[in-house]
Design a protein around this motif. Structure first.
Motif, PDB file in Angstrom:
ATOM      1  N   VAL A   1       0.848  -1.184   0.000  1.00 32.92           N
ATOM      2  CA  VAL A   1       0.000   0.000   0.000  1.00 32.92           C
ATOM      3  C   VAL A   1       0.889   1.241   0.000  1.00 32.92           C
TER       4      VAL A   1
ATOM      5  N   TYR B   1       0.590   5.251   0.214  1.00 36.71           N
ATOM      6  CA  TYR B   1      -0.435   6.158   0.710  1.00 36.71           C
ATOM      7  C   TYR B   1       0.071   7.596   0.610  1.00 36.71           C
ATOM      8  N   GLN B   2      -0.498   8.345  -0.321  1.00 38.45           N
ATOM      9  CA  GLN B   2      -0.127   9.764  -0.416  1.00 38.45           C
ATOM     10  C   GLN B   2      -0.995  10.555   0.552  1.00 38.45           C
ATOM     11  N   THR B   3      -0.374  11.135   1.537  1.00 36.37           N
ATOM     12  CA  THR B   3      -1.116  11.806   2.611  1.00 36.37           C
ATOM     13  C   THR B   3      -1.246  13.302   2.352  1.00 36.37           C
ATOM     14  N   GLU B   4      -1.937  13.971   3.249  1.00 38.36           N
ATOM     15  CA  GLU B   4      -2.176  15.407   3.119  1.00 38.36           C
ATOM     16  C   GLU B   4      -0.984  16.227   3.599  1.00 38.36           C
ATOM     17  N   ASP B   5      -0.110  15.640   4.367  1.00 38.73           N
ATOM     18  CA  ASP B   5       1.091  16.331   4.840  1.00 38.73           C
ATOM     19  C   ASP B   5       2.011  15.291   5.480  1.00 38.73           C
TER      20      ASP B   5
ATOM     21  N   LEU C   1       2.907  15.177   8.552  1.00 37.39           N
ATOM     22  CA  LEU C   1       2.409  14.762   9.871  1.00 37.39           C
ATOM     23  C   LEU C   1       1.604  13.487   9.696  1.00 37.39           C
ATOM     24  N   ALA C   2       0.733  13.493   8.695  1.00 38.06           N
ATOM     25  CA  ALA C   2      -0.079  12.306   8.421  1.00 38.06           C
ATOM     26  C   ALA C   2       0.798  11.172   7.920  1.00 38.06           C
TER      27      ALA C   2
ATOM     28  N   ASN D   1       2.605   9.496  10.884  1.00 35.96           N
ATOM     29  CA  ASN D   1       1.684   8.887  11.841  1.00 35.96           C
ATOM     30  C   ASN D   1       0.891   7.740  11.222  1.00 35.96           C
ATOM     31  N   ALA D   2       0.605   7.820   9.936  1.00 38.18           N
ATOM     32  CA  ALA D   2      -0.047   6.697   9.260  1.00 38.18           C
ATOM     33  C   ALA D   2       0.917   5.508   9.196  1.00 38.18           C
TER      34      ALA D   2
ATOM     35  N   ALA E   1      -4.823  10.290  11.314  1.00 35.50           N
ATOM     36  CA  ALA E   1      -3.669   9.819  10.538  1.00 35.50           C
ATOM     37  C   ALA E   1      -3.234   8.427  11.012  1.00 35.50           C
ATOM     38  N   PHE E   2      -3.088   8.257  12.312  1.00 38.26           N
ATOM     39  CA  PHE E   2      -2.747   6.937  12.854  1.00 38.26           C
ATOM     40  C   PHE E   2      -3.806   5.914  12.421  1.00 38.26           C
TER      41      PHE E   2
ATOM     42  N   SER F   1      -5.813   5.891   9.939  1.00 31.38           N
ATOM     43  CA  SER F   1      -5.809   5.536   8.509  1.00 31.38           C
ATOM     44  C   SER F   1      -4.735   4.493   8.216  1.00 31.38           C
ATOM     45  N   GLY F   2      -3.590   4.618   8.879  1.00 32.07           N
ATOM     46  CA  GLY F   2      -2.525   3.626   8.685  1.00 32.07           C
ATOM     47  C   GLY F   2      -2.955   2.249   9.160  1.00 32.07           C
TER      48      GLY F   2
ATOM     49  N   HIS G   1      -6.309  16.950   8.591  1.00 30.50           N
ATOM     50  CA  HIS G   1      -6.582  15.514   8.505  1.00 30.50           C
ATOM     51  C   HIS G   1      -8.087  15.268   8.401  1.00 30.50           C
TER      52      HIS G   1
ATOM     53  N   SER H   1      -9.191  15.937   4.846  1.00 25.52           N
ATOM     54  CA  SER H   1      -8.647  14.925   3.934  1.00 25.52           C
ATOM     55  C   SER H   1      -9.314  13.569   4.125  1.00 25.52           C
TER      56      SER H   1
ATOM     57  N   ARG I   1     -11.248  10.632   1.306  1.00 26.94           N
ATOM     58  CA  ARG I   1     -10.873   9.217   1.138  1.00 26.94           C
ATOM     59  C   ARG I   1     -12.026   8.269   1.444  1.00 26.94           C
TER      60      ARG I   1
ATOM     61  N   ILE J   1      -4.831  -3.241  -6.333  1.00 28.03           N
ATOM     62  CA  ILE J   1      -4.287  -4.487  -5.775  1.00 28.03           C
ATOM     63  C   ILE J   1      -5.462  -5.460  -5.655  1.00 28.03           C
TER      64      ILE J   1
END
Lengths: 623, 306
Positions: free
Chosen positions: A280, A282-286, A288-289, A292-293, B76-77, B79-80, B106, B109, B113, B273
């Motif tokens: 995967v 994942y293109q984030t918004e910044d 920070l994301a 943390n993602a 953000a966490f 989403s991961g 976030h 955004s 998604r 995928i």
């Protein structure tokens, strides 16, 4: 060197040239310089061809391929043998080139007027000729017009084929067969007309000169690949089992992530047969994301990473601190560019070493690795993923822009890709009812299970073994030490070969202490200096945290002089050495222009330091 | 819904919220929802931000996985987690400062998604843990008790912002209406996309304006046809929801909008995928006897020149 206005395919031309030379059995190292813009400014690629692998370029070049007048004005003093150029530019005047930065125009002006020359392109070429350079002027327009007529195509299409004329001419100078070049062109361009157009342009160039260097085709025993540093990092991560990569677009890091995305469906040879395993991206918004993602993903058991450069890394600091606190294996590939702030966004530098070592508030183990060439990037990317899981902490992998954007030819068998070891440390899928994520034990590393396999907590607040908030002194004392002593364990366990690489005679009285992109040119200076009667050893720091203190102290203990060579102002690598070992560098060669240290300028500086007893030389890309 | 039937976790933390805090109502509603839906650590992770609300996962009496993250970054966490393990139910507890202040990028955004996750915002108008500064949802001109001057910023309307950001399930509840909150949460968790449940919540310590009585005198149950049944009515249903979201004299609570016609993010990834949902990153086999399972040749041969 091939130069021209950005956006007309300088890069493509250099790759085609490089691929064709590599087909003849040569190694190459090609370094790209470009402005932070899409089109319209001067960019150039320097390609070094050699019969043994090399990771450096020289400032002085044998052949200059100029697709515009600015290329000539920027580089005419640095050419040794040939300038291949478009005749139509001969009358262009220096002060007519708006895109050129004033300082460069002024330097060119000073040289030309000092030599009683005028200010046209012809004068600059005249200057080079007086120094023994042969000028090959080709009427590009004429060639393109005849191709337009022959193929009956619109003229704008031919603009990007201009670069191929010079490529053809310099390929002839090398003395290699045109077939090598034409086969590369046809495999590069899928569109038939474009392929034909570029082949014709290259052929015209090829036919406009005689052979000079008479290179022979060499035997090649194993498969070779040609990649840039971004791709090397992507490949290393993919080989190392990366499953999740987050990123926010930033130069010069994004190419790594887009490469992974383009190749995300990997064939895995699993215990239940061949399967596709998708990574995967994942293109984030910044950023920070992004960090943390990646951390969130890592908690599920997936090998996770992100890639960025200075400005993005600054934003990631808080997340990295959380990952340290919560013992999360996450890899941050940190591309080093010219800083501070936006700095020199498309140029290189080594000014962020201290930041990488100290990123994030608080004390927690950070493993920091710095690669010096493409092989190392691949292996270090795999190692980073392993160490992150083994020591359950963030790993920062430093790659300079100068390597990230450099092409290199690599031997497949040296990548050792069929024997990639995955070490997940204490990762397991099984946990019983009494599971504690942060169970305190002797070496500080607790069994790690993915989310979903036991009740567990993570918290950025100081926490107890369960992961619940706990501010008591007794808990703080134990759990804080548990986290931090993992670095001591890592220092003990990680093999020397991952931390330090030493070249040259161990009895040498002088040593260079360096890292990253400077290692390539430094090693190449060893033999050159020997001819000058100077015996020098090169000490490359590959891992800055944990630092190979014992090894460095041992190697450097009897050296007369220790020369720190770095792409920064403060010699940060030497500072880290002093911090860890108490050993101080005695001399400094430093460069912070954003351009990599070239082999020839480093050699001159080393001679100056050692023969003329200077202590510090600042390299300046002097005209 | 018998609270005593819940599996009491003796490792749970002492709850240090103020007496009368709206968080207790939200905590209870989350516990009841998890219990009724049989959600626990096997299938669910609770992600939270920083602030009083961020502690909620620690205080749950259900055996759960809790990830107490950073201020503003819970989405953000989350989403991961959701991307690498799409089988997990991901429920996020975040404050109004967390979500609409430091983390608003976030928040917006996440709407683009449409990941299948539930975001619960604890909306009390103040930053409680730092002693009562104005949060992004406090009205302009209001001076809650620890503000030195009246608030000079206009408020964000969470429901409206969610709608224009692309959230496909948008609801508002009241912390002390546990029954309504539970019923909304169940719908939100079942929803095939990103869900916002914004919960109006008194802060008895710092917000002396938006008190229990303030809300009790104003709230009413929303009764609208909120579900988008075909794409033609999407904008109309959004406009209806936004109009309702800005009602101030009387404050509607309930579900404002739902649209399950938008593909969720995990299914968008499946387009690239094909076996993603069956063989996602968290369960892919990395090695056999410590050797990487990745077929090396496929990667290298693309770059072969000789």
């Amino acid at each position: 060197m091939i130069g021209g206005v950005q956006g007309i395919g300088i890069d493509t031309a250099a790759v085609i040239f490089g691929d064709s030379v590599a087909k003849a059995g040569y190694y190459l190292y090609g370094s790209r310089e470009y402005y932070s813009t899409i089109k319209g400014r001067h960019s150039y690629t320097t390609v070094k061809i050699s019969d043994a692998p090399s990771s450096s370029i020289n400032n002085n070049v044998e052949i200059l391929i100029a697709t515009d007048a600015e290329t000539i004005f920027q580089h005419f003093t640095k050419v040794k043998d040939f300038i291949v150029y478009d005749k139509n530019f001969e009358n262009v005047e220096l002060n007519g080139i708006r895109s050129m930065e004033n300082e460069i125009a002024l330097s060119a002006y000073n040289i030309l007027s000092k030599n009683n020359l005028g200010l046209t392109c012809r004068d600059a070429i005249e200057y080079a000729k007086k120094k023994g350079v042969k000028a090959i002027g080709i009427d590009y327009n004429n060639i393109l017009q005849s191709i337009i007529n022959k193929l009956n195509i619109p003229s704008p299409l031919t603009e990007r084929a201009k670069t191929m004329i010079g490529v053809g001419a310099s390929f002839k100078l090398l003395g290699l067969s045109f077939d090598l070049l034409s086969s590369t062109i046809s495999s590069r361009f899928k569109n038939d007309t474009i392929a034909k157009l570029n082949t014709l342009a290259a052929k015209s160039g090829y036919d406009s000169t005689d052979s000079f260097y008479n290179l022979k085709v060499l035997d090649v025993s194993s498969h070779r690949i040609e990649i840039d540093g971004n791709t090397a990092s992507a490949i290393g991560k993919m080989l190392g089992g990366l499953k999740f990569q987050s990123y926010y677009p930033i130069t010069p890091a994004s190419d790594e992530s887009t490469y992974i995305e383009a190749n995300q469906n990997l064939v895995l040879n699993t215990s239940s047969g061949s399967k596709t395993g998708g990574i995967v991206v994942y293109q984030t918004e910044d950023e920070l994301a992004a960090i943390n993602a990646a951390i969130g993903s890592a908690l599920t058991g997936a090998r996770s990473a992100t890639a960025t450069s200075g400005p993005g890394f600054s934003l990631m600091a808080e997340g990295i601190s959380w990952a340290g606190m919560n013992e999360v294996p996450v890899v941050i590939t940190y591309y080093l560019r010219g800083a501070p702030s936006t700095g020199l966004p498309t140029r290189s530098g080594q000014s962020d070493l201290m930041f990488a070592l100290n990123v994030g508030h608080g004390e927690f183990p950070r493993i920091v690795i710095a690669s010096s060439n493409h092989y190392e990037i691949i292996n270090d990317a795999i190692t980073a993923l392993n160490l992150a899981e083994k020591y359950q902490t963030p790993v920062i992998h430093l790659i300079e822009k100068s390597i990230a954007n450099a092409y290199a030819v690599l031997d497949e068998n040296k990548i050792n890709a069929n024997n990639i070891i995955i070490d997940r440390g204490l990762f397991t899928n099984n946990a019983d009812e009494s599971y504690r994520r942060f169970k305190i034990n002797e070496d500080g590393i607790s069994a790690r299970v993915p989310l979903g396999s036991a009740a567990m907590f993570y918290s950025g607040d100081e926490h107890n073994e369960y992961g619940h908030i706990d501010e008591t002194s007794s808990n703080r004392l134990k759990i804080y030490e548990k986290r931090n002593k993992k670095l001591e364990l890592a220092a003990k366990e990680i093999e020397k070969k991952y931390k330090i690489y030493v070249s040259g005679d161990k009895n040498a009285e002088y040593a260079i202490i360096t890292w990253g992109s400077v290692v390539g040119p430094s090693i190449e200076c060893i033999d050159m200096l020997k001819k000058e009667g100077i015996n020098i050893q090169v000490v490359q720091i590959k891992m800055f945290s944990p630092y190979p203190s014992k090894e460095v102290s041992e190697i450097l203990k009897n050296k007369k002089r220790i020369i720190a060579v770095e792409n920064n102002y403060n010699a940060q690598g030497a500072e880290v050495m002093q911090l860890n070992t108490g050993i101080k560098a005695t001399d400094f060669i430093l460069k912070w222009t954003g351009r990599a240290i070239a082999g020839d300028e480093l050699f001159d500086a080393l001679v100056d330091i050692l023969k003329n007893n200077k202590n510090k030389i600042v390299l300046d890309d002097e005209f | 819904m018998d609270y005593n039937k819940l599996n009491i976790d003796d490792t749970a933390e002492f709850n240090d919220w103020c007496i009368g805090c709206g968080n207790f109502g939200i905590l209870r509603a989350v516990e009841l929802t998890l219990h009724d839906l049989k959600l626990d650590y096997h299938n669910t992770v609770m992600v939270s931000g920083i602030g009083c609300s961020g502690k909620l996962p620690h205080f749950l009496n259900v055996k759960i996985d809790g990830v107490h993250t950073l201020h503003g970054r819970s989405l953000a966490f989350a989403s991961g987690i959701k991307l690498s393990n799409p089988n997990m139910n991901v429920i996020i507890d975040a404050g109004d400062g967390d979500t609409f202040g430091i983390g608003v990028g976030h928040f917006v955004s996440a709407g683009r998604r449409n990941m299948k996750m539930t975001l619960i915002t604890h909306n009390n108008g103040v930053y409680g843990l730092t002693k009562g500064q104005a949060s992004p949802t406090l009205n302009r001109g209001e001076k809650t008790k620890s503000l030195p001057k009246p608030n000079i910023n206009d408020p964000i309307n969470p429901v409206a912002l969610a709608l224009v950001s692309g959230y496909t399930f948008v609801a508002r509840s009241f912390a002390y209406d546990t029954q309504l909150t539970v019923s909304i949460l169940k719908e939100a968790i079942a929803h095939k996309g990103i869900a916002l449940v914004d919960i109006l919540q008194p802060c008895p310590t710092y917000n002396d304006i938006n008190t229990i009585d303030y809300y009790k005198n104003r709230i009413y149950k929303l009764d609208i046809d909120y579900k988008v049944k075909n794409n033609n009515e999407k904008v109309e249903k959004m406009m209806q929801a936004i109009t309702k979201a800005y009602e101030a004299e009387k404050i509607p609570i309930g579900i404002f909008y739902q649209n399950e016609l938008v593909p969720d993010y995990n299914n968008r990834i499946k387009e690239d995928i094909p076996n993603y949902l069956d063989y996602y990153p968290a369960i892919q086999e990395l090695s056999i006897n410590n050797k990487s399972t990745v077929d090396v040749i496929q990667i290298l041969q693309k770059h072969r020149i000789v």
